[in-house]
Design a protein around this motif. Sequence first.
Motif, PDB file in Angstrom:
ATOM      1  N   LYS A   1       0.831  -1.204   0.000  1.00  0.00           N
ATOM      2  CA  LYS A   1       0.000   0.000   0.000  1.00  0.00           C
ATOM      3  C   LYS A   1       0.870   1.261   0.000  1.00  0.00           C
ATOM      4  CE  LYS A   1      -4.108  -2.062   0.710  1.00  0.00           C
ATOM      5  NZ  LYS A   1      -3.926  -3.460   0.444  1.00  0.00           N
ATOM      6  N   PHE A   2       2.038   1.169   0.589  1.00  0.00           N
ATOM      7  CA  PHE A   2       2.923   2.331   0.625  1.00  0.00           C
ATOM      8  C   PHE A   2       3.524   2.625  -0.750  1.00  0.00           C
ATOM      9  CE2 PHE A   2       6.887   4.613   1.190  1.00  0.00           C
ATOM     10  CZ  PHE A   2       6.447   5.679   1.956  1.00  0.00           C
ATOM     11  N   PHE A   3       4.041   1.608  -1.421  1.00  0.00           N
ATOM     12  CA  PHE A   3       4.772   1.835  -2.666  1.00  0.00           C
ATOM     13  C   PHE A   3       3.914   1.792  -3.933  1.00  0.00           C
ATOM     14  CE2 PHE A   3       8.424   0.531  -0.004  1.00  0.00           C
ATOM     15  CZ  PHE A   3       9.239   1.610  -0.252  1.00  0.00           C
ATOM     16  N   SER A   4       2.828   1.054  -3.931  1.00  0.00           N
ATOM     17  CA  SER A   4       2.079   0.778  -5.153  1.00  0.00           C
ATOM     18  C   SER A   4       1.462   2.019  -5.796  1.00  0.00           C
ATOM     19  CB  SER A   4       0.958  -0.221  -4.860  1.00  0.00           C
ATOM     20  OG  SER A   4       0.196  -0.455  -6.031  1.00  0.00           O
ATOM     21  N   VAL A   5       1.618   2.111  -7.123  1.00  0.00           N
ATOM     22  CA  VAL A   5       1.001   3.207  -7.875  1.00  0.00           C
ATOM     23  C   VAL A   5      -0.522   3.146  -7.766  1.00  0.00           C
ATOM     24  CG1 VAL A   5       2.915   3.541  -9.495  1.00  0.00           C
ATOM     25  CG2 VAL A   5       1.109   1.900 -10.049  1.00  0.00           C
ATOM     26  N   ARG A   6      -1.067   1.980  -7.465  1.00  0.00           N
ATOM     27  CA  ARG A   6      -2.512   1.855  -7.263  1.00  0.00           C
ATOM     28  C   ARG A   6      -2.977   2.644  -6.037  1.00  0.00           C
ATOM     29  NH1 ARG A   6      -3.723  -3.988  -6.509  1.00  0.00           N
ATOM     30  NH2 ARG A   6      -5.766  -3.157  -6.026  1.00  0.00           N
ATOM     31  N   TYR A   7      -2.054   2.956  -5.144  1.00  0.00           N
ATOM     32  CA  TYR A   7      -2.377   3.706  -3.930  1.00  0.00           C
ATOM     33  C   TYR A   7      -1.727   5.085  -3.920  1.00  0.00           C
ATOM     34  CZ  TYR A   7      -4.629  -0.438  -2.243  1.00  0.00           C
ATOM     35  OH  TYR A   7      -5.498  -1.493  -2.116  1.00  0.00           O
ATOM     36  N   ALA A   8      -1.367   5.567  -5.092  1.00  0.00           N
ATOM     37  CA  ALA A   8      -0.792   6.920  -5.189  1.00  0.00           C
ATOM     38  C   ALA A   8      -1.789   7.922  -4.621  1.00  0.00           C
ATOM     39  CB  ALA A   8      -0.470   7.252  -6.641  1.00  0.00           C
ATOM     40  N   GLY A   9      -1.278   8.866  -3.852  1.00  0.00           N
ATOM     41  CA  GLY A   9      -2.142   9.877  -3.260  1.00  0.00           C
ATOM     42  C   GLY A   9      -2.920   9.392  -2.047  1.00  0.00           C
TER      43      GLY A   9
END
Length: 116
Positions: free
Chosen positions: A60-68
């Motif tokens: 969740k920290f690094f994934s682009v799916r969780y950007a922002g």
Amino acid sequence: MGVRTVGIGNQDFETIRKKNCFYIDKTGFIKEWWENMDTVTLIARPRRFGKTLTMNMTEKFFSVRYAGRGDLFEGLRIWDSEKFRKLQGTYPVLFISFADVKENSFLQARKKYAAL
């Protein structure tokens, strides 16, 4: 602050944060792991020690799916660092968990994993 629910068995970081469940901040792992620049990382801990939750938190920290989605990390140790706030949501992440594969042979485990 009120009484927090202990989400026993919950392995989803986002759910724990959204529902304000009791959580011991392990975001220091992200900083330590990132700064060590290890080629390979093996996380071997006893059963029920939080391995899957830690990996889910890292995803969740690094994934682009969780950007922002800094809201998931606000108030936690990792969010104190501007350097790491800028890293949040900037990498494609492949997350594979064998947590639900509890078979007695390789063939059974392979079949179970393929069904997931």
